[in-house]
Design a protein around this motif. Structure first.
Motif, PDB file in Angstrom:
ATOM      1  N   ASN A 132       3.638  23.797  18.076  1.00 36.00           N
ATOM      2  CA  ASN A 132       3.838  22.577  17.280  1.00 36.00           C
ATOM      3  C   ASN A 132       2.942  21.424  17.709  1.00 36.00           C
ATOM      4  OD1 ASN A 132       5.756  23.946  15.883  1.00 36.00           O
ATOM      5  ND2 ASN A 132       7.493  22.694  16.474  1.00 36.00           N
ATOM      6  N   THR A 154      13.111  14.410  10.523  1.00 36.40           N
ATOM      7  CA  THR A 154      13.938  14.537  11.728  1.00 36.40           C
ATOM      8  C   THR A 154      13.576  15.780  12.543  1.00 36.40           C
ATOM      9  OG1 THR A 154      15.557  15.618  10.318  1.00 36.40           O
ATOM     10  CG2 THR A 154      15.935  13.286  10.823  1.00 36.40           C
ATOM     11  N   GLY A 155      12.670  16.595  12.023  1.00 35.98           N
ATOM     12  CA  GLY A 155      12.291  17.828  12.722  1.00 35.98           C
ATOM     13  C   GLY A 155      11.307  17.568  13.854  1.00 35.98           C
ATOM     14  N   SER A 156      10.979  18.639  14.557  1.00 38.06           N
ATOM     15  CA  SER A 156      10.089  18.541  15.720  1.00 38.06           C
ATOM     16  C   SER A 156       8.711  18.011  15.308  1.00 38.06           C
ATOM     17  CB  SER A 156      10.007  19.944  16.331  1.00 38.06           C
ATOM     18  OG  SER A 156       8.939  20.066  17.188  1.00 38.06           O
ATOM     19  N   ILE A 157       8.097  18.623  14.296  1.00 37.20           N
ATOM     20  CA  ILE A 157       6.747  18.215  13.878  1.00 37.20           C
ATOM     21  C   ILE A 157       6.814  16.891  13.115  1.00 37.20           C
ATOM     22  CG2 ILE A 157       4.716  18.872  12.490  1.00 37.20           C
ATOM     23  CD1 ILE A 157       5.500  21.823  13.021  1.00 37.20           C
ATOM     24  N   ARG A 192      17.800  15.386   5.842  1.00 35.19           N
ATOM     25  CA  ARG A 192      19.089  15.705   5.222  1.00 35.19           C
ATOM     26  C   ARG A 192      20.255  15.015   5.920  1.00 35.19           C
ATOM     27  NH1 ARG A 192      19.083  22.123   5.233  1.00 35.19           N
ATOM     28  NH2 ARG A 192      18.720  21.668   7.425  1.00 35.19           N
ATOM     29  N   ARG A 201      20.841  11.247  11.919  1.00 33.69           N
ATOM     30  CA  ARG A 201      19.583  11.546  12.629  1.00 33.69           C
ATOM     31  C   ARG A 201      18.453  10.667  12.108  1.00 33.69           C
ATOM     32  NH1 ARG A 201      20.910  17.262  13.299  1.00 33.69           N
ATOM     33  NH2 ARG A 201      19.827  17.813  11.402  1.00 33.69           N
ATOM     34  N   GLY A 205      12.004  22.875   7.246  1.00 35.11           N
ATOM     35  CA  GLY A 205      12.279  24.280   7.560  1.00 35.11           C
ATOM     36  C   GLY A 205      12.903  24.969   6.356  1.00 35.11           C
ATOM     37  N   ARG A 244       5.618  26.429   6.620  1.00 37.40           N
ATOM     38  CA  ARG A 244       5.423  27.846   6.280  1.00 37.40           C
ATOM     39  C   ARG A 244       6.777  28.506   6.321  1.00 37.40           C
ATOM     40  NH1 ARG A 244       1.614  25.763   5.107  1.00 37.40           N
ATOM     41  NH2 ARG A 244      -0.574  26.223   5.439  1.00 37.40           N
ATOM     42  N   LYS A 294      12.620  20.370  20.890  1.00 31.72           N
ATOM     43  CA  LYS A 294      12.292  19.627  19.667  1.00 31.72           C
ATOM     44  C   LYS A 294      11.422  18.396  19.927  1.00 31.72           C
ATOM     45  CE  LYS A 294      14.437  22.284  16.756  1.00 31.72           C
ATOM     46  NZ  LYS A 294      13.769  23.019  15.712  1.00 31.72           N
TER      47      LYS A 294
HETATM   48  N1  LIG Z   1       1.049  25.257   9.846  1.00 27.62           N
HETATM   49  C1  LIG Z   1       1.360  25.581  11.099  1.00 27.62           C
HETATM   50  O1  LIG Z   1       0.514  25.918  11.941  1.00 27.62           O
HETATM   51  C2  LIG Z   1       2.799  25.458  11.543  1.00 27.62           C
HETATM   52  C3  LIG Z   1       3.099  25.472  12.916  1.00 27.62           C
HETATM   53  C4  LIG Z   1       4.416  25.345  13.312  1.00 27.62           C
HETATM   54  C5  LIG Z   1       5.437  25.220  12.378  1.00 27.62           C
HETATM   55  N2  LIG Z   1       5.120  25.236  11.060  1.00 27.62           N
HETATM   56  C6  LIG Z   1       6.163  25.091  10.025  1.00 27.62           C
HETATM   57  O2  LIG Z   1       6.659  23.737  10.043  1.00 27.62           O
HETATM   58  C7  LIG Z   1       7.982  23.704   9.536  1.00 27.62           C
HETATM   59  C8  LIG Z   1       8.887  22.821  10.408  1.00 27.62           C
HETATM   60  O3  LIG Z   1       8.837  23.238  11.756  1.00 27.62           O
HETATM   61  P1  LIG Z   1       9.641  22.411  12.900  1.00 27.62           P
HETATM   62  O4  LIG Z   1       9.424  23.155  14.164  1.00 27.62           O
HETATM   63  O5  LIG Z   1       9.304  20.960  12.857  1.00 27.62           O
HETATM   64  O6  LIG Z   1      11.154  22.630  12.404  1.00 27.62           O
HETATM   65  P2  LIG Z   1      12.481  21.800  12.747  1.00 27.62           P
HETATM   66  O7  LIG Z   1      12.338  21.060  14.019  1.00 27.62           O
HETATM   67  O8  LIG Z   1      13.614  22.734  12.574  1.00 27.62           O
HETATM   68  O9  LIG Z   1      12.538  20.692  11.577  1.00 27.62           O
HETATM   69  C9  LIG Z   1      12.744  21.050  10.251  1.00 27.62           C
HETATM   70  C10 LIG Z   1      13.018  19.792   9.406  1.00 27.62           C
HETATM   71  O10 LIG Z   1      13.200  20.233   8.049  1.00 27.62           O
HETATM   72  C11 LIG Z   1      14.475  19.780   7.575  1.00 27.62           C
HETATM   73  N3  LIG Z   1      15.011  20.828   6.699  1.00 27.62           N
HETATM   74  C12 LIG Z   1      15.399  22.080   7.054  1.00 27.62           C
HETATM   75  N4  LIG Z   1      15.797  22.763   5.957  1.00 27.62           N
HETATM   76  C13 LIG Z   1      15.644  21.931   4.901  1.00 27.62           C
HETATM   77  C14 LIG Z   1      15.899  22.044   3.511  1.00 27.62           C
HETATM   78  N5  LIG Z   1      16.394  23.182   2.988  1.00 27.62           N
HETATM   79  N6  LIG Z   1      15.602  20.984   2.712  1.00 27.62           N
HETATM   80  C15 LIG Z   1      15.106  19.838   3.227  1.00 27.62           C
HETATM   81  N7  LIG Z   1      14.854  19.663   4.554  1.00 27.62           N
HETATM   82  C16 LIG Z   1      15.128  20.685   5.374  1.00 27.62           C
HETATM   83  C17 LIG Z   1      15.314  19.564   8.806  1.00 27.62           C
HETATM   84  O11 LIG Z   1      16.321  18.641   8.478  1.00 27.62           O
HETATM   85  P3  LIG Z   1      17.706  18.570   9.237  1.00 27.62           P
HETATM   86  O12 LIG Z   1      17.492  17.565  10.326  1.00 27.62           O
HETATM   87  O13 LIG Z   1      18.668  18.090   8.225  1.00 27.62           O
HETATM   88  O14 LIG Z   1      18.010  19.956   9.737  1.00 27.62           O
HETATM   89  C18 LIG Z   1      14.260  19.017   9.781  1.00 27.62           C
HETATM   90  O15 LIG Z   1      14.017  17.642   9.512  1.00 27.62           O
HETATM   91  C19 LIG Z   1       8.403  25.160   9.375  1.00 27.62           C
HETATM   92  O16 LIG Z   1       8.194  25.535   8.024  1.00 27.62           O
HETATM   93  C20 LIG Z   1       7.403  25.918  10.248  1.00 27.62           C
HETATM   94  O17 LIG Z   1       7.207  27.257   9.823  1.00 27.62           O
HETATM   95  C21 LIG Z   1       3.817  25.345  10.618  1.00 27.62           C
END
Ligand SMILES: NC(=O)c1ccc[n+]([C@@H]2O[C@H](COP(=O)([O-])OP(=O)(O)OC[C@H]3O[C@@H](n4cnc5c(N)ncnc54)[C@H](OP(=O)(O)O)[C@@H]3O)[C@@H](O)[C@H]2O)c1
Length: 358
Positions: free
Chosen positions: A126, A159-162, A182, A186, A221, A243, A308
């Motif tokens: 990330n 609110t997610g990690s990225i 959502r 947070r 996510g 993704r 995170k």
């Molecule tokens: N392009 C790349 O190289 C790369 C690298 C790493 C990750 N990614 C992708 O980046 C994305 C996020 O990764 P992350 O590690 O940051 O995840 P994460 O920390 O779990 O954060 C996900 C975020 O999305 C929200 N969310 C989850 N489900 C949702 C839904 N159905 N509708 C609306 N919002 C929703 C979550 O909200 P809540 O707080 O409400 O749960 C949270 O804010 C993933 O798709 C991952 O595959 C891509």
């Protein structure tokens, strides 16, 4: 020789049918139940990575047989154990660090629980993903004639990690920040931490809040696309880091006045061969994979990005590694296609016809 592993998983039934032709003839429910029980395995060897310093690395793609929705629907302990087993498959193959690709990076507190169950260091990737998302949106904004300092930036999945790290880095570089997620509690916590550094910050749990944004970073996510053609204002730039993707393909089909770019696509140095078609052109990889490779090239065999919270110091460190080893953003791309300046100019023109003045 430096070594690494990288975990991948099928994004949909089509991905499964690419490997197992018979899957086309079986019901999705049966396939889901079969792959749930399938053990992780080596999918291919990755050869030819050569840093501009001369250092070389080889790696392995390890498949985690789970579909996106299974990462959330199955019991978390089962999913975490399966991811950890995949890391062990990589370690036994010779990997000294393993990158957790796509949804394998999310369960168990963003890799923290996985790290406890495997002997090989892990990273979610990330940190470098954040660096490339920021670089990409800035470059696209410049090409679309959007002035960052006077722009409104929306972050979906804030609110997610990225998402939260992108908000942190860009908070004092834009005019207005809209944080979308959502969970209101947070979101409020995030807003509180950032509001002193931004001119104006708002929060929302509704996607309609992105309609006023000039720039959008979307990184949820979610298993299905969340951004539809009617959600975006003409002339806006959307950087889709998620993704599976957050932006519906319908946006490209019906909106020729907005620019959608793929976040986190990186050119890898050397005559790289992934021995696997994962939808990107030759020698290109996702930023999370690039982070894993760079850590191997650096000999940094340690749990690097887990949990995170992402340190901005590490984002800068990763950018330094990228420069040192010759990794760079693979130009601007959209739905796997390279964007030409002529295309971007056409989008700008179309936005002007839609009434945008810049
Ligand atoms: N392009 C790349 O190289 C790369 C690298 C790493 C990750 N990614 C992708 O980046 C994305 C996020 O990764 P992350 O590690 O940051 O995840 P994460 O920390 O779990 O954060 C996900 C975020 O999305 C929200 N969310 C989850 N489900 C949702 C839904 N159905 N509708 C609306 N919002 C929703 C979550 O909200 P809540 O707080 O409400 O749960 C949270 O804010 C993933 O798709 C991952 O595959 C891509």
């Amino acid at each position: 020789m430096e070594t690494f592993g990288f975990l991948i998983h099928p994004m949909d039934m089509d991905d499964i049918a690419k490997k197992y032709k018979i899957a086309k003839k079986i019901s999705p429910k049966v396939i889901a139940s079969v792959i749930k029980r399938r053990r992780p395995f080596v999918m291919s060897e990755i050869t030819g990575i050569r840093s501009i310093t001369g250092k070389e690395a080889i790696g392995w793609f390890i498949a985690v047989p789970l579909l996106p929705n299974q990462f959330f629907d199955l019991e978390e302990s089962y999913v975490v154990e399966k991811i950890a087993k995949a890391c062990e498959v990589g370690r036994k193959e010779g990997a000294k660090i393993v990158g957790l690709g796509a949804f394998t990076a999310i369960p168990g507190d963003g890799g923290r629980e996985v790290a406890k169950l495997t002997k090989v260091p892990v990273t979610t990737g990330n940190t470098y993903t954040i660096a490339t998302a920021i670089e990409g949106i800035k470059e696209a904004a410049r090409k679309m004639g959007i002035d960052l300092a006077s722009s409104t930036l929306a972050i979906v999945g804030a609110t997610g990690s990225i998402g939260s790290a992108c908000a942190d880095v860009l908070a004092d570089q834009v005019n207005e920040l809209i944080l979308i997620g959502r969970d209101t509690t947070r979101l409020s916590g995030l807003e509180e931490g950032l509001s002193k550094r931004t001119k104006r910050t708002t929060i929302s749990t509704s996607l309609s809040a992105i309609r006023t944004a000039d720039l959008i970073i979307t990184v949820t996510g979610a298993v299905d696309s969340v951004i539809k053609p009617g959600d975006i204002k003409p002339g806006a730039v959307v950087c889709d880091v998620a993704r599976p993707r957050d932006v519906s393909e319908l946006v490209i089909r019906y909106r020729d006045d907005v620019l959608v770019i793929d976040g986190g696509i990186v050119q890898v140095p050397g005559p790289v061969d992934f021995h696997l078609d994962f939808g990107l052109p030759k020698r290109m990889a996702l930023a999370c994979m690039a982070e894993t490779i760079m850590l191997a090239l650096e000999g940094r065999y340690e749990n690097y990005t887990i949990g995170k919270d992402i340190s901005i110091g590490k984002v800068n460190e990763m950018m330094g590694f990228a420069k040192k080893h010759g990794f760079k953003l693979a130009g601007l791309r959209s739905f796997e296609k390279k964007l030409t300046d002529a295309y971007i100019n056409k989008v700008r023109e179309n936005a002007l016809f839609s009434g945008v003045t810049r």
